[in-house]
Motif scaffolding. Structure first.
Motif, PDB file in Angstrom:
ATOM      1  N   THR A   1       0.841  -1.194   0.000  1.00  0.00           N
ATOM      2  CA  THR A   1       0.000   0.000   0.000  1.00  0.00           C
ATOM      3  C   THR A   1       0.874   1.240   0.000  1.00  0.00           C
ATOM      4  OG1 THR A   1      -1.773   1.198   1.108  1.00  0.00           O
ATOM      5  CG2 THR A   1      -0.243   0.021   2.523  1.00  0.00           C
ATOM      6  N   ASP A   2       0.434   2.255  -0.699  1.00  0.00           N
ATOM      7  CA  ASP A   2       1.138   3.531  -0.694  1.00  0.00           C
ATOM      8  C   ASP A   2       0.328   4.592   0.042  1.00  0.00           C
ATOM      9  OD1 ASP A   2      -0.868   3.779  -2.578  1.00  0.00           O
ATOM     10  OD2 ASP A   2       0.404   4.634  -4.137  1.00  0.00           O
ATOM     11  N   LEU A   3      -0.636   4.180   0.860  1.00  0.00           N
ATOM     12  CA  LEU A   3      -1.512   5.129   1.539  1.00  0.00           C
ATOM     13  C   LEU A   3      -0.979   5.754   2.829  1.00  0.00           C
ATOM     14  CD1 LEU A   3      -4.994   3.520   1.018  1.00  0.00           C
ATOM     15  CD2 LEU A   3      -4.272   5.783   0.281  1.00  0.00           C
ATOM     16  N   PRO A   4      -0.175   5.078   3.648  1.00  0.00           N
ATOM     17  CA  PRO A   4       0.200   5.686   4.929  1.00  0.00           C
ATOM     18  C   PRO A   4       0.786   7.093   4.818  1.00  0.00           C
ATOM     19  CG  PRO A   4       0.754   3.381   4.962  1.00  0.00           C
ATOM     20  CD  PRO A   4       0.332   3.704   3.547  1.00  0.00           C
ATOM     21  N   GLY A   5       1.698   7.310   3.917  1.00  0.00           N
ATOM     22  CA  GLY A   5       2.295   8.638   3.770  1.00  0.00           C
ATOM     23  C   GLY A   5       1.280   9.697   3.380  1.00  0.00           C
ATOM     24  N   PRO A   6       0.523   9.494   2.303  1.00  0.00           N
ATOM     25  CA  PRO A   6      -0.470  10.486   1.926  1.00  0.00           C
ATOM     26  C   PRO A   6      -1.534  10.737   2.992  1.00  0.00           C
ATOM     27  CG  PRO A   6      -0.022   9.068   0.061  1.00  0.00           C
ATOM     28  CD  PRO A   6       0.694   8.474   1.250  1.00  0.00           C
ATOM     29  N   LEU A   7      -1.967   9.699   3.697  1.00  0.00           N
ATOM     30  CA  LEU A   7      -2.954   9.916   4.754  1.00  0.00           C
ATOM     31  C   LEU A   7      -2.382  10.813   5.845  1.00  0.00           C
ATOM     32  CD1 LEU A   7      -4.594   6.386   5.086  1.00  0.00           C
ATOM     33  CD2 LEU A   7      -5.596   8.442   4.072  1.00  0.00           C
ATOM     34  N   ALA A   8      -1.168  10.534   6.284  1.00  0.00           N
ATOM     35  CA  ALA A   8      -0.535  11.361   7.318  1.00  0.00           C
ATOM     36  C   ALA A   8      -0.359  12.792   6.835  1.00  0.00           C
ATOM     37  CB  ALA A   8       0.810  10.753   7.722  1.00  0.00           C
TER      38      ALA A   8
END
Length: 99
Positions: free
Chosen positions: A77-84
């Motif tokens: 997943t590449d979501l953790p960075g953008p969500l933060a």
């Protein structure tokens, strides 16, 4: 599931506006933000898929967990960075106290 043709980021932005109009105390995102299926006409990266979520406003914040579609089809997943970066607290085997 942010993916074409039925749920592009622009549709998610309209949903975010509707949620904000309710003036929520807390927003919980139950995962499956991304969609990576062969039937989708457009697949968006985590950054594009989650960008409209930056506009969410809630008294005690915005919390999210990742769903099987966020991981499942690609095993990453590449979501953790953008969500933060969008001010969303991602819960991964953690808990938080709000309010």
């Amino acid at each position: 599931h942010v993916a074409g043709p039925d749920t592009p980021p622009s549709r998610l932005a309209r949903i975010v506006a509707q949620v904000n109009a309710l003036r929520p105390d807390l927003v919980l995102i139950a995962g499956d933000i991304e969609q990576d299926r062969r039937l989708s006409t457009q697949v968006y990266a985590g950054e594009a898929a989650s960008a409209p979520l930056k506009a969410l406003r809630a008294r005690y914040g915005v919390l999210a967990v990742l769903g099987n579609h966020d991981y499942g089809w690609r095993n990453r997943t590449d979501l953790p960075g953008p969500l933060a970066e969008n001010g969303i607290t991602l819960l991964r085997n953690t808990a938080v106290r709000r309010g």
